[in-house]
Each structure stands twice: as structure tokens, then as C-alpha cells.
Design an enzyme around this catalytic site. Structure first.
Site: not given
Ligand code: FPP
Length: 224
Positions: A12, A29, A58, A64, A124, A172, A180
């Protein structure tokens, strides 16, 4: 010292990381994907860790803006293509939990191809939770159990989960103290660590520190 077989991470803070730097959310991201690589490589080289499960998208993330959802899908597709050599080099088996049937057929093909190409790897297993929600997973498991006319018991529910294994350590990032809808069944006895570090700033060094703390916790699993 506690055994450590299964690590799960709620990644996150990508959006906040980007905002702090005057960048677009999608840049967070992109950086987050680089961290996925670093952490996966670390876990692959830690002989104790067998499985790393990462919350990547999720069931709630569809809410979004479409532009961000589309970007995340594209990023995953490009990333799986680009990182296949690194899965091979590090002996990482790729797997997925969640309902990916709603993804584009191209992305489903990419996911299936990566699973197929890495299925013999032993160092892994990296599991991405994609269109995953624990309540959805448990509901689907119970439906299958009832359909097969099986006895209603914890063992049978667990058997039908996408991920029928316990988590040892749940992390987390970003300072939020909540789970979550992630692996609610599997974290029954997990040790949990919440770090203020935003996911794009998370490092294998910090993971190692957390593991050091985890190793010396007295885990009692409800006993004394
Ligand atoms: C949460 O941060 C992150 C996500 C919902 C997406 C997770 C994606 C990645 C780590 C990158 C892509 C992964 C791969 C495997 C290619 P947020 O967007 O909710 O952050 P915020 O809470 O600060 O808005």
C-alpha cells in the site's frame, strides 16, 4: 526461533508516494512494481521462505478511475512479459489467486503462459492476488463445498479456498492498520507487522528487519 514459510504483503502507498513527489499515481505503481521484483528476489534467495503472496489488485480496486485500472492491467501484462527471465533465473514459480475471469483475454493468456513456463520452479512460489477479495474467496469455497455435498467443517472450507495454506507473517506498508479483505481465513494465526514505509520505498533490508523481529516472537497458536 519461528519457522517462516509463508509471507504475505499488502503493498500500500503507491499513490501517496507519487503525490509526495508531484508525480502521477501511476508513477507510484511503476515504482511499486520494481519493489515487487526486489522483494521477490530477496525471498527467492531466503532458503526458508517457500511462498510470497502479494495483494496486487483487490475486488474493490475496480472502483478506481478507469484510467488507473487500465494502467494497472497494462502494467501487469508488460511486467509479466519483461520479468519472465527473472522468474526463470531466480527459480520462482508464478501463481495467482482471485477471479481473473473478468480480465482481458490477452492478460489471462499472459498470466496462464507465465504460470505454465514457471510451474516446475522450486525456490519460491510468488502468488499475486488479482481481483481478489477474501470474502469472495470464502463464498466461492463454501458454494463449491455445498455443491459437492460435503460436510460443513473448517477443513473442507479451507480445502476449497484459492489459497489453502496458512500465512506466517503478514506485512502492510503505508501506515494503515487494517487487512482490507486480504486472506482473512489464512491469517488466523499470522504475526502482523504494519510499517509506515510507503510500498515504493520498501526494501529487502526492511523486510529482513521485520523477519528478525518475527523470528523471536513467541507464537502460541492459542496454546500456552
Ligand atoms: C496500493 O497503493 C497498491 C495497489 C492497489 C496496487 C498494487 C500494485 C503494485 C504494487 C504495482 C504493480 C504490481 C505488479 C505485480 C506489476 P495505492 O494506490 O492504494 O496507494 P495510496 O493508498 O497511497 O493511494
Amino acid at each position: 526461533m519461528n519457522d517462516l514459510k509463508h509471507v504475505a504483503i499488502i503493498m500500500d502507498g503507491n499513490g501517496r508516494w507519487a503525490k509526495k513527489r508531484g508525480l502521477k499515481r501511476v508513477d507510484g505503481h511503476k515504482k511499486g512494481a520494481e519493489v515487487v521484483k526486489e522483494i521477490t528476489t530477496y525471498c527467492a534467495n531466503n532458503p526458508e521462505i517457500e511462498t510470497l503472496t502479494l495483494y496486487a489488485f483487490s475486488t474493490e480496486n475496480w472502483k478506481r478511475p478507469k484510467i488507473e485500472v487500465d494502467f494497472l492491467m497494462k502494467l501487469l501484462d508488460i511486467w509479466l512479459k519483461k520479468e519472465l527471465p527473472s522468474y526463470i533465473e531466480n527459480g520462482v514459480k508464478f501463481d495467482v489467486i482471485g477471479d481473473i475471469s473478468k480480465f482481458s483475454s490477452n492478460l489471462i493468456k499472459r498470466i496462464e503462459y507465465t504460470k505454465e513456463r514457471t510451474k516446475e520452479h522450486k525456490k519460491l512460489t510468488q502468488i499475486l492476488a488479482l481481483n481478489y477479495g477474501s470474502q469472495d474467496e470464502i463464498t466461492r469455497a463454501v458454494k463449491k463445498m455445498v455443491k459437492n455435498n460435503e460436510e460443513i467443517c473448517a477443513k473442507n472450507i479451507q480445502k476449497y479456498l484459492d489459497l489453502p495454506y496458512d500465512i506466517d507473517l503478514l506485512i502492510r506498508t503505508s501506515g494503515e492498520i487494517r487487512v482490507s479483505n486480504f486472506l482473512l481465513w489464512q491469517i488466523a494465526y499470522a504475526e502482523m507487522f504494519f510499517t509506515p514505509t510507503l510500498w515504493p520505498d520498501f526494501t529487502s533490508g526492511e523486510l529482513e528487519e521485520i523477519i528478525g523481529k518475527y523470528k523471536i516472537i513467541q507464537r502460541r497458536f492459542g496454546g500456552i
